[in-house]
Design an enzyme around this catalytic site. Sequence first.
Site, mmCIF file in Angstrom:
data_model
loop_
_atom_site.group_PDB
_atom_site.id
_atom_site.type_symbol
_atom_site.label_atom_id
_atom_site.label_comp_id
_atom_site.label_asym_id
_atom_site.label_seq_id
_atom_site.Cartn_x
_atom_site.Cartn_y
_atom_site.Cartn_z
ATOM 1 N N ASP A 71 56.186 29.838 11.209
ATOM 2 C CA ASP A 71 55.436 28.203 11.018
ATOM 3 C C ASP A 71 55.376 27.927 9.731
ATOM 4 O OD1 ASP A 71 53.204 25.989 11.682
ATOM 5 O OD2 ASP A 71 52.317 27.653 10.791
ATOM 6 N N LYS A 99 54.651 0.525 -2.159
ATOM 7 C CA LYS A 99 56.007 2.085 -1.560
ATOM 8 C C LYS A 99 56.594 2.562 -0.328
ATOM 9 C CE LYS A 99 51.313 4.920 -1.382
ATOM 10 N NZ LYS A 99 50.544 5.645 -1.355
ATOM 11 N N ARG A 110 58.437 19.416 15.140
ATOM 12 C CA ARG A 110 57.493 19.003 16.485
ATOM 13 C C ARG A 110 57.548 18.995 17.561
ATOM 14 N NH1 ARG A 110 54.371 15.372 15.904
ATOM 15 N NH2 ARG A 110 55.177 13.917 14.067
#
Lengths: 354, 1225
Positions: B412, B580, B809
């Site tokens: 992970d 930004k 994802r």
Amino acid sequence: GKKQAGTGPLSRRPDNSAFKQQRLPAWSPSLTAQTVLPTFYILSLVCLLLGIWLVITVENTYQLKVDYTNSGSCERCFELRKNATNAKITCECLVNFNVPKLILGDVFFYYGLRNFHQNLRRYMDSRDDAQMVGRRKNLKTPSSYCAPPFDYDASGVPIAPCGAVANSMFNDSFIVMYHPTNARSALVPLYRKGIAWYTDKNVKFRNPPTNDTFSLQQAFEGTTQPLYWQRPVYDLDRSDPLNNGFINDDLIIWMREAAFPNFKKLYGILSRVQGLFTEGLPAGNYSISINYNYPVEYFRGRKEVVISTVSWFGGQNHFLPIAYLVTSGLILVTSIVLTSVYVKVGKKGKNMEE
Amino acid sequence: MNGACFRETLRICRRWPDIMAIWKEDVRVEEERHVRANDREYNERFSYADNRIKTAKYNAFTFLPTNLFEQFQRVANAYFLILLILQLIPEISSLSWFTTIVPLVMVLAITAVKDATDDYFRHKSDQQVNTRQSQVLIKGTLQNEKWMNVRVGDIIKLENNQFVAADLLLLSSSEPYGLCYIETAELDGETNLKVRQALTVTSDLANDVARLADFNAEVICEPPNNKLDKFTGTLYWKDNKYSLDNEKMLLRGCVLRNTEWCFGLVIFAGLQTKLMQNCGSTKFKRTSIDRLMNTLVLWIFGFLICMGIILAIGNTIWEQRVGSEFWAYLQWNKFTSNAIFSGFLTFWSYVIILNTVVPISLYVSVEVLRLGHSYFINWDRRMYYSHKDTPAEARTTTLNEELGQVEFIFSDKTGTLTQNIMVFNKCSINGKTYGDVYDEFGHKVDITEKTPCVDFSFNPLRDRKFRFHDSSLVEAIKLEEPLVQEFFRLLALCHTVMPEERNEGELVYQAQSPDEGALVTAARNFGFVFRSRTPETITVYEMGQPVTYQLLAILDFNNVRKRMSVIVRTPKGQLKLYSKGADTILFDRLDPSNDELMYTTSEHLNEFAGEGLRTLALAYKDLDEDVFDEWMKQLLFASTSLDNREEKLGVLYEEIEQGLMLLGATAIEDKLQEGVPETIACLTLANIKIWVLTGDKLETAMNIGYSCNMLRDDMNEVFIISGHTTLEVQRELRAAKESIMGPSREIFSDGPDTEKTDIYSSDSVFEETIISEYALIINGHSLAHALEADLEQILVDVACLCKTVICCRVTPLQKALVVELIKRHKRAVTLAIGDGANDVSMIKTAHIGVGISGQEGMQAVLSSDYSFAQFRYLQRLLLVHGRWSYHRMCNFLCYFFYKNFAFTLVHFWYGFQCGFSAQTVYDQWFITLFNIVYTSLPVLSMGLFDQDVNEQYSLRYPNLYRPGQLNQLFNKRKFFTCTLHGICTSFILFFIPYGAFISAVRDDGTQISDQQAFAVTIATSLVIVVSVQIGLDTNYWTAVNHFFIWGSLAVYFAILFAMQSDGLFNIFPNQFTFIGTARNSLDQKIVWLVIFLTTVVCIMPMVAVRFIKTDCYPTQTDKVRLLQQATRRQGPQEQNLRRVRRTSSRRSAYAFAHQQGYGELITSGKNMKVTTSSTSTYPLSSPERCPGTRGAPDETTTEAETNNTGFKREFDQNQDVTVEDLEAR
């Protein structure tokens, strides 16, 4: 793990012990040329020396085998014993042999049997050590190991000693005569006692207690002799009443079952008290008069008398010296191969190739 | 406290299947639950489970029968029981009953003792949980009661920071509107607080005990189940119906926080609570060696039966030809005199005798070894993380040796590779970089823990944990350089962070993404403190002075825009747009006058990116009043339009975000866990493939890939698979495969085509020939297609050709599917490591699951096999513990099989001498004790302590890990070799004494060639030979090894003489028939000559083979060993671990990790309500929190707060993704 009492910030930290951290001081040997090659050479040398020593020792021992199964006058007895119904008929026969030169020192007389399987499991199991240690209770109730028909006779009387081993006890007896050329024949005196292991004679086999009040025969009352026996156990040695019952040396020796089907068991040791035999067994002609009882023809067995001297490592044994010499040679060959391989290839392995 | 309860949960979960079994028996299926408050009589009718927890299996009376019953269910034990029964048949029994029963009893006893101690601790902790106190409303008064006495329908009172005792319906609380806060970390792994609210009718009861005692409502609800987030029920009270849902439930395992007290009605108790129902059964994992061992044991059975048959046939023939002539002496029973029947009996007799080739102690010994190895993992101080007081934990004790065989690691990202902490690291303002530290000679200094930090003490509102090392920036601030000020002003204004101020000056930011939090915190420390906001204003304390800006618009972030802007009106009335965003996007919208600055800033950005930092560009713009008014009107119009609203807004935003003035750029470090790049590099050297499976976005994942050194600039190609249809994905994968194969194809170009495909199909060989480095990055939606049956082969092919694989994802389910894919296609050992609930599926699927006991809660740890606090410990777990375990286990097994074959097959050879009568060679006591007493401890100590190479060298030469992956140390071939070795040894062990004894007598002429002396000689030779052999096999002689090896020999002789002593014989003459044999044979020189010769002949060939192998054809291990010994002789060397340098120069143009739409929430003011109404009582503001959290230092607490508060992690929501969901994507 150990329960930690504290609840501080590092309370669950493992102990820093060499054991728990797997850092115990240790010796890690490895097989390097410096250790292995010398070991091989030294071992080869050791085996060689031992082998030579054994060869010399064996050369100095003497062994003579006299097979009397059906040789000489024993042919008649051999035929007689083929029929079990003749068991009660005694048969005596004579075998001659010659000792070419004086056998110095202690001389041992063995009887040998070939092809007799004392090492069959069911045969070996068929005995009752508790009975032969002289326990009264076991005397009358043989163990179930002494399977029928060796535990009780046809009328239900317990057999002592019970079991197949005792039942098949070797019962030939020998009288050895020396026939010097210039004198009268003389009986070769044999010690027939003290030829079993000390522990067997004194611990493993004991007679039922007589309390010095009654005889051994009375002690065995209520039991009967094994089926194949000619005499009861308390009457095995008629010459020495103290060698009777379970502590009879011949019985003890027979009860120590041989590991292999061909075996020899000690019959007697030359008594060197008398003048003729003080040095040993002199050269000349001998005869053995055999009370031929033991049938071997059923199982194609052979019977023999073995006369032998012993050395520091036992009787005449050709296997060990040869085995040692062969081993020595093999190790030497291996070490030469190892050395040459090491010289050719070994150096390369030293370098770390990454 | 927290930890204790966590461990309770964990313990219970492990034992769950048993609990289920017990529990199912006495409970009827419940359709609906009726609970009447304060009415025990009524509730008792339904016989609901009470609140007592019973995880213990046995009690004093049931222990023996239950435990024995369980143990005999194991095949091995049952087998030995059958043997025992066979032995009781006198016709067959070749061994006395005690030869089997003694080892069996010992094995059973050891297991029983282990079970009993386990159960004792369970009893103790049950007791501890059951006797916790809670306040129960009984007969109108609050009484202290033990937990176990709480019944369904009771009303109990909870106080702050107490554990919830059972599943409760919240009735009332100390907070307004019946609110209360709970922490559910133990339940679902989420660390943020959750709110629960009582029904208005019940919250009116408040803490009025009298009214609560009169409360007699009835609840009808669902039966017990394991759904944590669902509850349906109805409350009937005073003829009214109120519907109940999960928002009104307090579940067992939660902790009450920031709520003084609350009352609850017990709905589910004890084993019926959702916590207990949720434990689920864990899959029982077995190692490949286990499976191999089972196969081998079956083979051995086969071998045993073959030998039995050979010997039985031999017996039949012998009985016919020889034995029949022998009957006169034996007088067999009638039925045994049949030769064929005799052969049949002999078969069973030999099965009994030869059973020791399948040693009863094998399984027990293996368990003991694994247990020991697990303890070594638990004890390892170098895997102990002192900051969190977390030692490594081997949660299963059955997988250790597989740690030495891992080929694939699935990791992970967030929380595992990274700390999920963003740190403002550097910035570039107006063409000047800040953040680096230089020494007096102008050289860059590496920043370490010791580098002095900038002193922010001028700022009372600073965040004390913020660290910055370059003091020039503070000087610039103090000098009031306008652009620097503007820079931080922008950071303080342009964001969607929510502030919390518990006490004066104690600011806590709730940021949606950690990046934003880091930026706002940086501004705060440099004197631009974002302090509060309303929907229309933002108040910033600029160098101590409060300045309130009017917030006119938030031009929110989205994935396409990759930027966000705010438009504010300064107190002086100026209109300003602050923006930004990603540099590539922002640079396109700059005013042309910025070109030069853009150029330098761009260089700085490259530099930052090269260090693996996440960058953002900042720009501002002064707005004209008129222009803005006009634009604002259009915006209002657009935002009310019904169709294409998004599009129209986008166009408008685009319109005003033009002609920006560049301010500079920020660089945020996504802090990797300590030592991650080094660990990855080291594991890669060990030929372990590391795949990153993350729920993060592609860009973030790639960024981390670069900073972990998994992706490098010098890689030949990085393939990105992001197709949306099966066809696209297939095309992309094919293209990738071809471009990898392309250059290498030339190597094989001389052969015909068919040959080529052959080479390709055996890709394991082919993989090795690929020298170039490739990386594969695959998106979640593409992965869904790639995992379909027809594409998975090509996916595996491509992925395995690449050095690095990153899947981003991905859903938790996909993580598991990827692991499953590799398990299926590569037959390799896989390891999954993760820290969050979203990793659970993957951890459970992989051969080995590792949980990081980190920030995201306990879910991953609960389902893992090993857990520790830092990713870098993985290196040690695999390369040191795993390698050792594997090495030890393999050596152990080799030796064990060798030993038992050498021991047992002597009987086979003897069979040819004793008429195949199943006569044993050895004394029965020797057979009984050989495996469990004479030879068990040396091999166990070897299996526990042996080290071929010490830990430093194991880590320094990761390629030592290779033999484990290739399964080289123990496989079928090895098994054959060691059994063959055993068979040869048994041959020598039998025939040398045979040759010597056939004509041997003692030196006093008496007998020695009897079976008993022969047995003692062989047994002694055997014990000496196997002891020497274990000595040869032991690489690491600790004191324990010495003690056990020499001790075993000593014990052998001691027992030998004891068993053959007069005393024992006098007591049991029929059991100890070997009386005196040892004395009479071991005093003979011939016996020792035989023993010596046997030992030499048995051992020397093995020494020669080993010598040739290690010295002339050494393996890597041998070389390292040699090196290690050489170094030790020279004395310790300075350890120089290779430093891994990051060489990436990749431009990271991405920093926003957050979602769209938060700006809208702020301007609408919806999320302000809770904040403003409960400023003083908001969960996080409680000062009690910190002491309540076990061992966690303050910094982590605050980090967790900043990161998690109010924003549920994306993947926590995705936790229950199903196959349907996946297909829908």
